[in-house]
Design an enzyme around this catalytic site. Structure first.
Site, PDB file in Angstrom:
ATOM      1  N   LEU A 108       0.880  -1.159   0.000  1.00 44.29           N
ATOM      2  CA  LEU A 108       0.000   0.000   0.000  1.00 44.29           C
ATOM      3  C   LEU A 108       0.922   1.215   0.000  1.00 44.29           C
ATOM      4  O   LEU A 108       1.941   1.213   0.692  1.00 44.29           O
ATOM      5  CB  LEU A 108      -0.877   0.020   1.255  1.00 44.29           C
ATOM      6  CG  LEU A 108      -2.067  -0.940   1.290  1.00 44.29           C
ATOM      7  CD1 LEU A 108      -2.669  -0.978   2.688  1.00 44.29           C
ATOM      8  CD2 LEU A 108      -3.120  -0.540   0.269  1.00 44.29           C
ATOM      9  N   ASP A 109       0.567   2.248  -0.763  1.00 40.16           N
ATOM     10  CA  ASP A 109       1.519   3.353  -0.855  1.00 40.16           C
ATOM     11  C   ASP A 109       1.608   4.136   0.456  1.00 40.16           C
ATOM     12  O   ASP A 109       0.887   3.875   1.410  1.00 40.16           O
ATOM     13  CB  ASP A 109       1.226   4.248  -2.063  1.00 40.16           C
ATOM     14  CG  ASP A 109      -0.038   5.078  -1.939  1.00 40.16           C
ATOM     15  OD1 ASP A 109      -0.580   5.459  -2.985  1.00 40.16           O
ATOM     16  OD2 ASP A 109      -0.490   5.373  -0.801  1.00 40.16           O
ATOM     17  N   PHE A 110       2.504   5.081   0.493  1.00 46.57           N
ATOM     18  CA  PHE A 110       2.902   5.779   1.710  1.00 46.57           C
ATOM     19  C   PHE A 110       1.717   6.390   2.450  1.00 46.57           C
ATOM     20  O   PHE A 110       1.626   6.331   3.675  1.00 46.57           O
ATOM     21  CB  PHE A 110       3.920   6.859   1.337  1.00 46.57           C
ATOM     22  CG  PHE A 110       4.621   7.508   2.504  1.00 46.57           C
ATOM     23  CD1 PHE A 110       5.271   6.744   3.458  1.00 46.57           C
ATOM     24  CD2 PHE A 110       4.642   8.888   2.629  1.00 46.57           C
ATOM     25  CE1 PHE A 110       5.923   7.343   4.530  1.00 46.57           C
ATOM     26  CE2 PHE A 110       5.302   9.497   3.693  1.00 46.57           C
ATOM     27  CZ  PHE A 110       5.934   8.717   4.642  1.00 46.57           C
ATOM     28  N   SER A 112      -1.604   5.618   1.861  1.00 45.03           N
ATOM     29  CA  SER A 112      -2.764   4.730   1.969  1.00 45.03           C
ATOM     30  C   SER A 112      -2.719   3.935   3.267  1.00 45.03           C
ATOM     31  O   SER A 112      -1.659   3.710   3.849  1.00 45.03           O
ATOM     32  CB  SER A 112      -2.808   3.774   0.778  1.00 45.03           C
ATOM     33  OG  SER A 112      -2.967   4.483  -0.435  1.00 45.03           O
TER      34      SER A 112
END
Length: 267
Positions: A108-110, A112
């Site tokens: 999951l990105d930074f 999210s």
């Protein structure tokens, strides 16, 4: 029996195959005292493997661990970060974060938040990040403005992204607020920052993105409390069996072609 070094490291529970490849590139791995290289084959019964000068013993293979983490925002979904940012392993106690080879499955990105599986089962990680896996993932997404029915229908049917149409998705309006909307989105693919990029294309940039479930594996189970942000739990036996069943249905091959196609699953 000889196998590729990255596969051997995943079998030993040291890291996922992708993480193992990165360790090899960083000159952290030696075989029989010599710096290892990508594509190298080893025999676990004969060859001496060391990581960061520490000898790895096949007899000391750790037990397999399967976790569900509720990832907070501004935490990196990797085992280490060259910029010194907090990683998902920093959220685990030392008895889990050190020495067991636990790593995140996908990312999951930074910014999210939400459901993220961590394990030291390298074969499971490889299978779940295979480009043809189709485990559904459910998200609560807050976007700017109020998407029309036409926009939601277009999102459901697929949007051109990098020259290729996204797979059909389920997109439902949950709530309309003054200047934003809350959507529930269910995907069966995980292309790089897919939800954020599609939302931008459709004119409704993402404000907040939270993953609530991976297949039947949920942050909130019936009759159980919500898994708090930054907390983890061990997967239940039936959840592990579900994941193992999913990867058995895939035509997984240990080839450079498949590895290069594995999804980052960053949304």
């Amino acid at each position: 029996m000889e196998v590729r070094l990255q596969k051997a490291l995943s079998q030993l529970g040291i890291a996922s195959r992708r993480e193992a490849e990165e360790m090899i590139r960083q000159s952290r791995v030696r075989v029989n005292g010599i710096l290892a290289h990508l594509g190298q084959k080893v025999d676990l019964q004969k060859d001496a493997i060391a990581i960061d000068q520490q000898q790895i013993s096949p007899q000391k293979r750790p037990s397999l661990v399967y976790l569900l983490l509720n990832k907070p925002a501004r935490v990196v979904s990797t085992c280490a970060d060259p910029q010194g940012r907090k990683t998902v392993l920093d959220l685990l106690p030392k008895e889990l974060s050190v020495g067991l080879g636990i790593h995140p499955v996908g990312r999951l990105d930074f910014e999210s938040t939400g459901a993220l599986i961590l394990t030291n089962d390298g074969d499971l990680t490889f299978g779940l990040t295979h480009p043809r896996h189709s485990i559904s993932k459910t998200y609560r997404v807050v976007v700017e403005g109020h998407p029309s029915k036409a926009v939601i229908n277009k999102w459901c049917q697929g949007v051109m992204l990098d020259g290729r149409k996204t797979l059909p998705a389920q997109v439902n309006l949950i709530e309309s607020l003054a200047e934003k909307s809350c959507l529930e989105i269910v995907l069966k693919e995980g292309r790089n920052r897919q939800i954020r990029r599609v939302a931008e294309i459709l004119g409704h940039p993402v404000i907040k993105l939270h993953r609530t479930a991976i297949g039947p594996i949920k942050l909130k189970k019936p009759k159980e409390p919500l898994l708090a942000e930054g907390q983890y739990r061990f997967l239940k036996d039936e959840e592990i069996r579900f994941l193992q069943k999913c990867i058995k249905q895939l035509p997984i091959k240990d080839s450079a072609e498949v590895r290069s196609g594995a999804k980052h699953e960053v949304v």
